[in-house]
Design a protein around this motif. Structure first.
Motif, PDB file in Angstrom:
ATOM      1  N   ALA A 158       2.567  -5.461  -6.037  1.00 19.91           N
ATOM      2  CA  ALA A 158       1.438  -5.134  -5.151  1.00 19.91           C
ATOM      3  C   ALA A 158       1.496  -5.977  -3.884  1.00 19.91           C
ATOM      4  CB  ALA A 158       0.113  -5.364  -5.875  1.00 19.91           C
ATOM      5  N   ASP A 159       1.725  -7.276  -4.035  1.00 14.90           N
ATOM      6  CA  ASP A 159       1.805  -8.151  -2.874  1.00 14.90           C
ATOM      7  C   ASP A 159       3.058  -7.873  -2.055  1.00 14.90           C
ATOM      8  OD1 ASP A 159      -0.608  -9.762  -3.132  1.00 14.90           O
ATOM      9  OD2 ASP A 159       0.316 -10.532  -4.954  1.00 14.90           O
ATOM     10  N   ALA A 160       4.136  -7.488  -2.717  1.00 13.27           N
ATOM     11  CA  ALA A 160       5.363  -7.136  -1.999  1.00 13.27           C
ATOM     12  C   ALA A 160       5.115  -5.913  -1.117  1.00 13.27           C
ATOM     13  CB  ALA A 160       6.496  -6.865  -2.977  1.00 13.27           C
ATOM     14  N   GLU A 161       4.372  -4.941  -1.638  1.00 13.02           N
ATOM     15  CA  GLU A 161       4.051  -3.756  -0.844  1.00 13.02           C
ATOM     16  C   GLU A 161       3.183  -4.129   0.356  1.00 13.02           C
ATOM     17  OE1 GLU A 161       5.280  -0.921  -1.002  1.00 13.02           O
ATOM     18  OE2 GLU A 161       6.064  -0.628  -3.026  1.00 13.02           O
ATOM     19  N   ASP A 162       2.240  -5.061   0.168  1.00 13.85           N
ATOM     20  CA  ASP A 162       1.414  -5.517   1.288  1.00 13.85           C
ATOM     21  C   ASP A 162       2.272  -6.155   2.371  1.00 13.85           C
ATOM     22  OD1 ASP A 162      -0.872  -4.625   0.048  1.00 13.85           O
ATOM     23  OD2 ASP A 162      -1.459  -6.591  -0.730  1.00 13.85           O
ATOM     24  N   VAL A 163       3.234  -6.963   1.946  1.00  8.17           N
ATOM     25  CA  VAL A 163       4.128  -7.616   2.902  1.00  8.17           C
ATOM     26  C   VAL A 163       4.946  -6.580   3.665  1.00  8.17           C
ATOM     27  CG1 VAL A 163       6.264  -8.979   3.034  1.00  8.17           C
ATOM     28  CG2 VAL A 163       4.282  -9.874   1.809  1.00  8.17           C
ATOM     29  N   PRO A 177      14.522  -0.571   0.083  1.00 10.21           N
ATOM     30  CA  PRO A 177      14.801  -1.148  -1.243  1.00 10.21           C
ATOM     31  C   PRO A 177      15.203  -2.622  -1.167  1.00 10.21           C
ATOM     32  CG  PRO A 177      15.743   1.040  -1.082  1.00 10.21           C
ATOM     33  CD  PRO A 177      15.283   0.676   0.295  1.00 10.21           C
ATOM     34  N   LEU A 178      16.011  -2.966  -0.188  1.00 10.34           N
ATOM     35  CA  LEU A 178      16.413  -4.358   0.003  1.00 10.34           C
ATOM     36  C   LEU A 178      15.207  -5.224   0.345  1.00 10.34           C
ATOM     37  CD1 LEU A 178      18.507  -6.669   0.691  1.00 10.34           C
ATOM     38  CD2 LEU A 178      18.526  -5.728   3.001  1.00 10.34           C
ATOM     39  N   LEU A 179      14.376  -4.761   1.250  1.00 12.03           N
ATOM     40  CA  LEU A 179      13.218  -5.530   1.695  1.00 12.03           C
ATOM     41  C   LEU A 179      12.198  -5.695   0.574  1.00 12.03           C
ATOM     42  CD1 LEU A 179      12.771  -3.879   5.215  1.00 12.03           C
ATOM     43  CD2 LEU A 179      13.938  -6.034   4.668  1.00 12.03           C
ATOM     44  N   PHE A 180      12.003  -4.633  -0.217  1.00 11.06           N
ATOM     45  CA  PHE A 180      11.072  -4.736  -1.347  1.00 11.06           C
ATOM     46  C   PHE A 180      11.596  -5.737  -2.369  1.00 11.06           C
ATOM     47  CE2 PHE A 180       9.872  -3.676  -5.675  1.00 11.06           C
ATOM     48  CZ  PHE A 180       8.482  -3.714  -5.585  1.00 11.06           C
ATOM     49  N   THR A 181      12.881  -5.680  -2.673  1.00  7.27           N
ATOM     50  CA  THR A 181      13.474  -6.600  -3.644  1.00  7.27           C
ATOM     51  C   THR A 181      13.283  -8.040  -3.204  1.00  7.27           C
ATOM     52  OG1 THR A 181      15.151  -4.926  -4.148  1.00  7.27           O
ATOM     53  CG2 THR A 181      15.565  -7.156  -4.944  1.00  7.27           C
ATOM     54  N   LEU A 182      13.537  -8.304  -1.925  1.00  9.23           N
ATOM     55  CA  LEU A 182      13.349  -9.656  -1.388  1.00  9.23           C
ATOM     56  C   LEU A 182      11.901 -10.103  -1.517  1.00  9.23           C
ATOM     57  CD1 LEU A 182      14.120 -12.152   0.284  1.00  9.23           C
ATOM     58  CD2 LEU A 182      13.868 -10.753   2.345  1.00  9.23           C
ATOM     59  N   LEU A 234       6.492 -15.652   2.948  1.00  8.73           N
ATOM     60  CA  LEU A 234       6.166 -17.074   2.892  1.00  8.73           C
ATOM     61  C   LEU A 234       4.675 -17.297   3.138  1.00  8.73           C
ATOM     62  CD1 LEU A 234       9.215 -18.739   4.695  1.00  8.73           C
ATOM     63  CD2 LEU A 234       8.424 -19.207   2.372  1.00  8.73           C
ATOM     64  N   ASN A 235       4.111 -16.583   4.102  1.00  8.57           N
ATOM     65  CA  ASN A 235       2.675 -16.706   4.373  1.00  8.57           C
ATOM     66  C   ASN A 235       1.857 -16.288   3.154  1.00  8.57           C
ATOM     67  OD1 ASN A 235       3.171 -17.567   6.990  1.00  8.57           O
ATOM     68  ND2 ASN A 235       3.003 -15.514   7.864  1.00  8.57           N
ATOM     69  N   VAL A 237      10.278  -9.958   6.987  1.00  9.99           N
ATOM     70  CA  VAL A 237       9.762  -9.906   5.617  1.00  9.99           C
ATOM     71  C   VAL A 237       9.716 -11.300   5.002  1.00  9.99           C
ATOM     72  CG1 VAL A 237      10.268  -9.087   3.279  1.00  9.99           C
ATOM     73  CG2 VAL A 237      10.379  -7.506   5.202  1.00  9.99           C
ATOM     74  N   THR A 238      10.741 -12.112   5.241  1.00  8.59           N
ATOM     75  CA  THR A 238      10.760 -13.474   4.706  1.00  8.59           C
ATOM     76  C   THR A 238       9.563 -14.272   5.214  1.00  8.59           C
ATOM     77  OG1 THR A 238      13.182 -13.494   4.544  1.00  8.59           O
ATOM     78  CG2 THR A 238      12.069 -15.628   4.569  1.00  8.59           C
TER      79      THR A 238
END
Length: 303
Positions: free
Chosen positions: A35-40, A21-26, A72-73, A67-68
């Protein structure tokens, strides 16, 4: 993988799931797209799985760095794509649990208005601002994530904060009071009560629609009570008797879902301050409504 002394055994998947949850929020706050957050997160998990877990002293800090960097990429690629976007771009709305609104910092950080402000930062500024002002990481910790010196990160944070504060809109999280205002607004709109409708709109109200060039939507923001009221009444005239309006919470804001024959046609998130609606954010782009049914857990973590 062996556990560190005094700690229970935890697999790479267990550790990632714990902090997801923390990583998705970031990732979402950096990208503005679920969608892009899930890809990351998928890419980050693959990198995490390849690491010797026994060498990682602080999994959460390590995962935040991964994740950061991946976000960024992605963000640098997304910025070029969004310059070619048809019409006005809005973040992909995410359905949030009621408790998100209890954390005002979190709720504001994922609000539509704040996400639009974050879009005006360059990728590094956005990462630094989100990590420091939302998640509470120190400048030194952020330096390790963005590949800059601590002195440089401090300067970036100051510049980004000044930029955001100059552009941020007033924010109130979803509450019983704001939901009642939305209910009154929708009742007035569906009943054709123009004056009541306008009385609920702030003088500087703005309406923004995102159709992505795939469905009919206003190509530019609409401002002022009279024009916004006219637009809302015009949209409602196009709905059918089969359309039902459902109340929900998206991005920590009160929202209305317009469902026709079981399909979500569009949704509107409402920004409210001092008893009046200051912003309406309408999402009609079907590509951004795929995950609109699922409540996504958000978390800032505990620093």
């Amino acid at each position: 993988m062996g556990s560190r002394r005094g700690e229970p055994y935890m697999t790479a998947e267990d550790a990632f799931t714990e902090h997801r949850p923390l990583l998705f929020t970031l990732a979402y706050e950096m990208l503005g797209s679920a969608a892009d957050a899930e890809d990351v997160l998928q890419e980050s998990f693959l990198r995490w799985s390849a690491v010797d877990q026994a060498t990682v002293g602080h999994p959460r800090a390590y995962l935040v760095r991964v994740v950061t960097r991946q976000a960024l990429n992605h963000l640098r690629t997304l910025r070029a794509r969004r310059e070619e976007y048809v019409g006005t771009w809005l973040p992909e709305p995410i359905r949030t649990a009621p408790e998100v609104s209890e954390d005002v910092i979190l709720a504001e950080s994922v609000s539509m208005a704040m996400m639009l402000v974050l879009e005006t930062l360059n990728p590094t500024e956005r990462a630094v601002f989100v990590l420091h002002d939302v998640f509470g990481y120190t400048h030194g910790e952020i330096a390790a994530s963005v590949g800059k010196t601590e002195v440089t990160v401090r300067q970036i944070a100051h510049r980004a904060r000044r930029h955001v504060h100059a552009r941020r809109r007033r924010f109130e999280p979803d509450t019983d009071a704001t939901r009642q205002i939305v209910q009154r607004f929708l009742h007035a709109a569906t009943s054709g009560e123009v004056q009541t409708l306008m009385d609920l709109l702030a003088p500087d109200v703005v309406q923004i629609s995102d159709g992505g060039g795939k469905v009919v939507a206003a190509r530019r923001p609409i401002t002022g009570p009279a024009d916004v009221a006219r637009f809302v009444l015009g949209v409602l005239r196009t709905t059918t008797t089969e359309t039902r309006i459902e109340h929900a919470t998206y991005n920590g804001m009160p929202a209305a879902r317009f469902v026709t024959r079981g399909e979500l046609d569009w949704l509107v998130a409402f920004e409210i301050h001092d008893g009046r609606i200051t912003g309406l954010y309408g999402m009609r782009n079907p590509d951004k409504l795929h995950r609109a049914e699922t409540v996504l857990p958000l978390d800032r973590g505990g620093n």
